[in-house]
Design a protein around this motif. Structure first.
Motif, short mmCIF file in Angstrom:
data_model
loop_
_atom_site.label_atom_id
_atom_site.label_comp_id
_atom_site.label_asym_id
_atom_site.label_seq_id
_atom_site.Cartn_x
_atom_site.Cartn_y
_atom_site.Cartn_z
N LYS A 1 -86.85 -55.77 47.44
CA LYS A 1 -86.78 -54.37 47.82
C LYS A 1 -88.21 -53.89 48.06
CE LYS A 1 -82.66 -53.42 45.00
NZ LYS A 1 -82.08 -52.55 43.95
N LEU A 2 -88.37 -52.99 49.02
CA LEU A 2 -89.69 -52.48 49.36
C LEU A 2 -89.79 -51.00 49.03
CD1 LEU A 2 -90.37 -54.21 52.82
CD2 LEU A 2 -90.94 -55.01 50.51
N GLY A 3 -90.80 -50.66 48.25
CA GLY A 3 -91.02 -49.27 47.85
C GLY A 3 -92.45 -48.85 48.10
N MET A 4 -92.70 -47.56 47.90
CA MET A 4 -94.05 -47.01 48.03
C MET A 4 -94.39 -46.16 46.82
SD MET A 4 -95.21 -45.92 51.87
CE MET A 4 -96.93 -45.87 51.30
N SER A 5 -95.67 -45.89 46.69
CA SER A 5 -96.15 -44.94 45.69
C SER A 5 -96.60 -43.68 46.41
CB SER A 5 -97.30 -45.52 44.89
OG SER A 5 -97.98 -44.50 44.18
N PHE B 1 -89.10 -47.90 53.98
CA PHE B 1 -89.06 -48.12 52.53
C PHE B 1 -87.83 -47.46 51.90
CE2 PHE B 1 -93.52 -48.58 53.67
CZ PHE B 1 -93.85 -49.76 53.02
N THR B 2 -87.24 -48.14 50.92
CA THR B 2 -86.03 -47.64 50.28
C THR B 2 -86.28 -47.10 48.88
OG1 THR B 2 -85.49 -49.86 49.48
CG2 THR B 2 -84.54 -49.18 51.60
N GLY B 3 -87.50 -47.21 48.38
CA GLY B 3 -87.82 -46.71 47.05
C GLY B 3 -89.13 -45.97 47.04
N MET B 4 -89.30 -45.13 46.02
CA MET B 4 -90.55 -44.40 45.83
C MET B 4 -90.82 -44.31 44.33
SD MET B 4 -93.17 -42.71 47.14
CE MET B 4 -92.75 -42.15 48.80
N VAL C 1 -83.37 -42.52 49.17
CA VAL C 1 -84.26 -43.45 48.48
C VAL C 1 -83.90 -43.47 47.00
CG1 VAL C 1 -86.19 -43.08 50.07
CG2 VAL C 1 -86.02 -41.70 48.00
N THR C 2 -84.36 -44.50 46.32
CA THR C 2 -84.20 -44.59 44.87
C THR C 2 -85.57 -44.49 44.21
OG1 THR C 2 -84.35 -47.00 44.87
CG2 THR C 2 -82.15 -46.03 45.06
N GLY D 1 -88.77 -66.33 53.26
CA GLY D 1 -87.36 -66.57 52.97
C GLY D 1 -86.66 -65.46 52.23
N TYR D 2 -87.28 -64.29 52.15
CA TYR D 2 -86.63 -63.16 51.47
C TYR D 2 -85.68 -62.44 52.41
CZ TYR D 2 -89.58 -63.09 47.26
OH TYR D 2 -90.17 -63.39 46.07
N THR D 3 -84.61 -61.91 51.83
CA THR D 3 -83.77 -60.93 52.49
C THR D 3 -84.15 -59.57 51.90
OG1 THR D 3 -81.93 -62.45 52.81
CG2 THR D 3 -81.42 -60.10 52.87
N VAL D 4 -84.67 -58.69 52.73
CA VAL D 4 -85.11 -57.37 52.27
C VAL D 4 -83.92 -56.42 52.31
CG1 VAL D 4 -86.64 -55.43 52.67
CG2 VAL D 4 -87.47 -57.76 53.00
N GLU D 5 -83.61 -55.84 51.16
CA GLU D 5 -82.47 -54.92 51.09
C GLU D 5 -82.81 -53.61 51.81
OE1 GLU D 5 -80.90 -54.49 47.16
OE2 GLU D 5 -80.89 -56.65 46.78
N THR D 6 -81.87 -53.13 52.57
CA THR D 6 -82.12 -51.93 53.40
C THR D 6 -81.39 -50.70 52.87
OG1 THR D 6 -80.30 -52.57 54.85
CG2 THR D 6 -82.52 -53.29 55.47
N GLU D 7 -80.54 -50.85 51.84
CA GLU D 7 -79.84 -49.69 51.30
C GLU D 7 -80.78 -48.86 50.46
OE1 GLU D 7 -75.57 -49.11 49.34
OE2 GLU D 7 -76.98 -49.91 47.89
N GLY D 8 -80.74 -47.55 50.66
CA GLY D 8 -81.54 -46.65 49.86
C GLY D 8 -80.73 -46.15 48.67
N PHE D 9 -80.42 -44.85 48.66
CA PHE D 9 -79.65 -44.29 47.56
C PHE D 9 -78.22 -44.84 47.63
CE2 PHE D 9 -77.38 -41.19 45.06
CZ PHE D 9 -78.30 -40.83 44.08
#
Length: 305
Positions: free
Chosen positions: A4-8, A38-41, A63-64, A294-302
């Motif tokens: 999962k990809l997030g930001m600050s 990005f799906t997270g913060m 986002v989560t 080889g990662y699958t990046v999840e695209t679902e947010g909330f």
């Protein structure tokens, strides 16, 4: 493997250097990061402190909450004082289903003091490090018992900054205190990011994909310039805009089967490095290297349920 990809939000609002802040609302910050992909913060100062207010904002932004900083003082203060301060945060993070709380040691740290040069950072004796590791392990175990794991953030200008200090902390602490590996902070401190992953992968539960501008880091006069001076000069940036090889770094995480959050935490001047543009650059680079590893990046947010 899933990631999962997030930001600050530190790209938008810098708590230590308010002059390096973009005057945008929480909602706009979330909108910009989500539009980049990005799906997270991680939590920032403009987030509400109760779930009744936070959850509708997260839901509306899709986002989560993917973490957040706790200013720990266990190097000097007792467990009880830190337990009292972190308990409301634990309850909030549980209510919004966050993955962990980031423990950052601010006791003795000079990271927030622009008058203190980098060379004057605090250092622990061997006995102090042993006691500190034991105390952090106890604290991490207690937080996990309350339902929220910690993730220990090694940090420039703090008591655990360099790779040898990180190794000593990990040796003297236990599985009860997982590790946040921050590529940018370790590289700034002169450490080898790939070697640190090799040595400590079993306890890494959270990752900050912070990049550095090596020329800025190399040009610092550490006897005169502070950590905040380095930030203001542009020492940090997002993957794809700096000097670190995130293809190799992400591949090394993949080799050890790490799954979870990769969070872009890159504080810099938003007037020189517009946060939305930087978010887009970071996301594109991470998607490139994640796919290659080889990662699958999840695209679902909330969650939609």
């Amino acid at each position: 493997m899933k990631a999962k990809l997030g930001m600050s939000p530190i790209a938008w609002w810098n708590d230590d250097l308010p002059e390096l802040s973009d005057d945008v609302s929480l909602e706009e910050c979330l909108r910009q990061s989500r539009s980049a992909g990005f799906t997270g913060m991680e939590q920032g100062r403009r987030f509400p402190s109760n779930p009744q207010e936070m959850l509708p904002i997260l839901r509306a932004a899709d986002v989560t909450l993917c973490g957040g900083w706790f200013s720990g003082t266990l190097v000097d203060e007792e467990l009880a004082a830190n337990k009292d301060r972190i308990l409301p945060m634990i309850e909030l993070f549980k209510a919004v289903n966050a993955p962990c709380i980031v423990y950052g040691e601010v006791g003795r740290s000079i990271q927030g003091d622009r008058s203190k040069p980098l060379a004057t950072k605090p250092r622990l004796s061997d006995d102090e490090m042993k006691a500190y590791g034991r105390k952090l392990t106890q604290f991490g175990e207690w937080c996990a018992e309350q339902g929220m794991p910690l993730s220990y953030h090694h940090h420039m200008a703090a008591v655990v900054e360099t790779e040898p200090e990180l190794d000593a902390f990990m040796k003297n602490s236990g599985e009860g205190i997982p590790l946040l590996l921050d590529a940018g902070h370790l590289a700034f401190a002169g450490g080898d990011v790939l070697r640190a992953i090799d040595n400590h992968h079993a306890r890494i539960n959270h990752v900050h994909v912070k990049d550095i501008r090596q020329a800025v880091v190399d040009g610092l006069d550490r006897s005169k310039q502070s950590f905040l001076d380095a930030v203001a000069l542009g020492a940090f940036t997002v993957p794809g805009d700096g000097s670190l090889d995130f293809g190799a770094i992400v591949k090394r995480f993949a080799d050890y089967g790490y799954e979870g959050w990769f969070v872009v935490e890159a504080e810099q001047d938003p007037r020189k490095a517009p946060p939305q543009k930087m978010a887009e650059v970071g996301y594109a680079e991470l998607m490139r290297v994640m796919t290659a590893a080889g990662y699958t990046v999840e695209t679902e947010g909330f969650p939609k349920g």
